[in-house]
Motif scaffolding. Structure first.
Motif, mmCIF file in Angstrom:
data_model
loop_
_atom_site.group_PDB
_atom_site.id
_atom_site.type_symbol
_atom_site.label_atom_id
_atom_site.label_comp_id
_atom_site.label_asym_id
_atom_site.label_seq_id
_atom_site.Cartn_x
_atom_site.Cartn_y
_atom_site.Cartn_z
ATOM 1 N N THR A 108 -42.504 -22.895 38.314
ATOM 2 C CA THR A 108 -42.314 -24.434 37.948
ATOM 3 C C THR A 108 -43.494 -25.277 39.140
ATOM 4 O O THR A 108 -43.988 -25.790 39.844
ATOM 5 N N LEU A 109 -43.995 -26.364 37.873
ATOM 6 C CA LEU A 109 -44.641 -27.536 38.441
ATOM 7 C C LEU A 109 -43.949 -28.428 39.099
ATOM 8 O O LEU A 109 -42.713 -29.352 38.077
ATOM 9 N N SER A 110 -43.759 -29.023 40.083
ATOM 10 C CA SER A 110 -42.985 -30.610 40.473
ATOM 11 C C SER A 110 -44.626 -31.351 41.235
ATOM 12 O O SER A 110 -45.241 -31.006 42.150
ATOM 13 N N GLN A 126 -53.499 -35.003 37.357
ATOM 14 C CA GLN A 126 -53.303 -36.023 36.709
ATOM 15 C C GLN A 126 -52.754 -36.972 37.596
ATOM 16 O O GLN A 126 -51.968 -38.039 37.699
ATOM 17 N N GLN A 152 -42.742 -37.258 39.097
ATOM 18 C CA GLN A 152 -42.588 -36.846 37.662
ATOM 19 C C GLN A 152 -41.995 -35.802 37.695
ATOM 20 O O GLN A 152 -41.886 -35.029 38.357
ATOM 21 N N PRO A 153 -40.929 -35.927 36.835
ATOM 22 C CA PRO A 153 -40.462 -34.500 36.406
ATOM 23 C C PRO A 153 -41.053 -33.576 36.366
ATOM 24 O O PRO A 153 -42.452 -32.808 36.151
ATOM 25 N N ALA A 154 -40.316 -32.068 37.064
ATOM 26 C CA ALA A 154 -40.201 -31.244 37.232
ATOM 27 C C ALA A 154 -40.778 -30.624 35.809
ATOM 28 O O ALA A 154 -40.098 -30.405 34.529
ATOM 29 N N ARG A 155 -41.945 -29.414 35.811
ATOM 30 C CA ARG A 155 -41.722 -28.376 34.633
ATOM 31 C C ARG A 155 -41.866 -26.816 34.191
ATOM 32 O O ARG A 155 -42.144 -26.844 35.537
ATOM 33 N N ALA A 156 -41.475 -26.456 33.411
ATOM 34 C CA ALA A 156 -41.772 -25.143 33.397
ATOM 35 C C ALA A 156 -42.803 -24.305 32.872
ATOM 36 O O ALA A 156 -43.162 -25.219 31.648
ATOM 37 N N VAL A 157 -43.584 -24.159 33.325
ATOM 38 C CA VAL A 157 -44.910 -23.009 33.511
ATOM 39 C C VAL A 157 -45.275 -21.283 33.281
ATOM 40 O O VAL A 157 -44.574 -20.871 34.057
ATOM 41 N N ALA A 183 -53.065 -30.059 37.783
ATOM 42 C CA ALA A 183 -51.715 -31.254 38.166
ATOM 43 C C ALA A 183 -52.960 -32.335 39.288
ATOM 44 O O ALA A 183 -52.282 -33.255 39.380
#
Length: 356
Positions: free
Chosen positions: A260-262, A193, A266-271, A190
């Motif tokens: 959940t990575l926020s 990025q 950027q849009p939130a992503r499921a991890v 993270a």
């Protein structure tokens, strides 16, 4: 195939291993290491099951050392060694020897284990419970290149971390550190990025969970920023929040499996961050037999330094604080003194001229 030996010796155990391999038609030895598990009778089954599952990735000779407590004074004076030799399907992809030590022989477990080690192969010692405070000085730990403990099984995990830091020797590691490998990988990815400076960090997790403290110490050691350790109902680690000059970065796992990575902008992503079984943890530790310098650095950072502001940050904050202007009442009180000083300054040239 299982072979039970009562009141035996290390020589008889080695003969039983050879006999078992010949009986199942696999005389060749293709194992890569010796895994010594030091445990009690209560936890032996779970530890052995995890080791057998891990042996699919790391074929090994597994020696389970169980020190039996004698009930009567007479039994304590009599020494006995019982063994259970397992080969084939009963031992995963390697060999297993369960050693039960009675009496005085329990104090010399290293003498029993030493003749059973694979020649020219690394040795790993694992304490699922009741690990010594200094594993490297333990007689069995001194035989190993890698010593694995589990602070989570201690009665006071946080205090145990401080003891581990004081007695750390290259080759020591802990399954509480192994549990946070996916978290460390995800947080590092993270930060890769974004081009931001991290200001503060908060690690949230259940109480008495050493993995939370280790993750907080790793972040504080690597980022050199204040890290706050907050409590939640769990399970395990639940969230990491990083405050940066580009916005917050949050990794939140409320249910113990899906996170959940926020990241700001950027849009939130499921991890996928599921809680792993012991077999996966021990298999990961067996992949590397060199010292873990990252673990050592995080461990030596110290639990007591969490929830505090570094001295450098305090100095920078003091330098950035503006000087407080005096209150109007203070200015009024100083006015007469300033007028008197001004009159004295005006009379000074006249006095000098009169003197001449």
């Amino acid at each position: 195939m299982k072979i039970d030996l009562t009141d035996t010796t290390a020589g008889d155990i080695n003969k039983a291993l050879v006999q078992g391999r010949r009986a199942i038609g696999t005389p060749a030895v293709g194992m890569v290491l010796t895994l010594v598990i030091v445990t009690d009778e209560e936890n032996a089954y779970d530890a052995l099951k995890a080791a057998n599952d891990a042996s699919r990735e790391h074929p090994s000779r597994t020696l389970v050392v169980i020190k039996r407590v004698s009930r009567s004074p007479r039994d304590r004076t009599s020494s006995r060694l019982d063994a259970e030799v397992r080969v084939g399907a009963d031992a995963g992809t390697g060999e297993t020897v369960v050693l039960r030590l009675y009496g005085e022989v329990a104090d010399h477990a290293d003498s029993v284990v030493l003749p059973l080690l694979l020649p020219d192969a690394p040795v790993v010692v694992w304490w699922p419970v009741n690990a010594p405070l200094d594993p490297a000085k333990d007689p069995l730990g001194a035989l190993a290149q890698r010593r694995v403990t589990d602070t989570y099984a201690a009665e006071q995990p946080v205090r145990e971390l401080s003891a581990r830091a004081a007695a750390y020797t290259p080759g020591d590691t802990d399954l509480s550190w192994t549990r946070i490998t996916p978290w460390r990988s995800m947080l590092a990815a993270a930060l890769d990025q974004v081009v931001c400076e991290v200001k503060t960090v908060e690690v949230e997790g259940e109480e008495f969970n050493p993995s939370c403290e280790l993750l907080a110490m790793w972040l504080a050691d690597r980022l050199d920023v204040p890290v706050k350790r907050s409590l939640s109902s769990g399970p395990g680690l639940t969230a990491v929040r990083m405050d940066t000059d580009c916005g917050p970065i949050v990794l939140d796992r409320a249910d113990g499996s899906l996170a959940t990575l926020s990241i700001e902008g950027q849009p939130a992503r499921a991890v996928a961050l599921k809680r792993r079984e012991t077999a996966e943890l021990i298999a990961e530790e067996l992949r590397r037999l060199d010292p873990d310098d990252t673990y050592a650095s995080a461990l030596r950072y110290g639990v007591e330094r969490l929830n505090t502001v570094p001295e450098q940050s305090v100095q920078e904050q003091s330098a950035q604080e503006p000087v407080a202007e005096p209150e109007p009442e203070e200015e009024a009180a100083k006015a007469p003194a300033k007028k008197a000083a001004a009159k004295t300054a005006k009379k000074a040239p006249a006095r000098k001229a009169a003197a001449k």
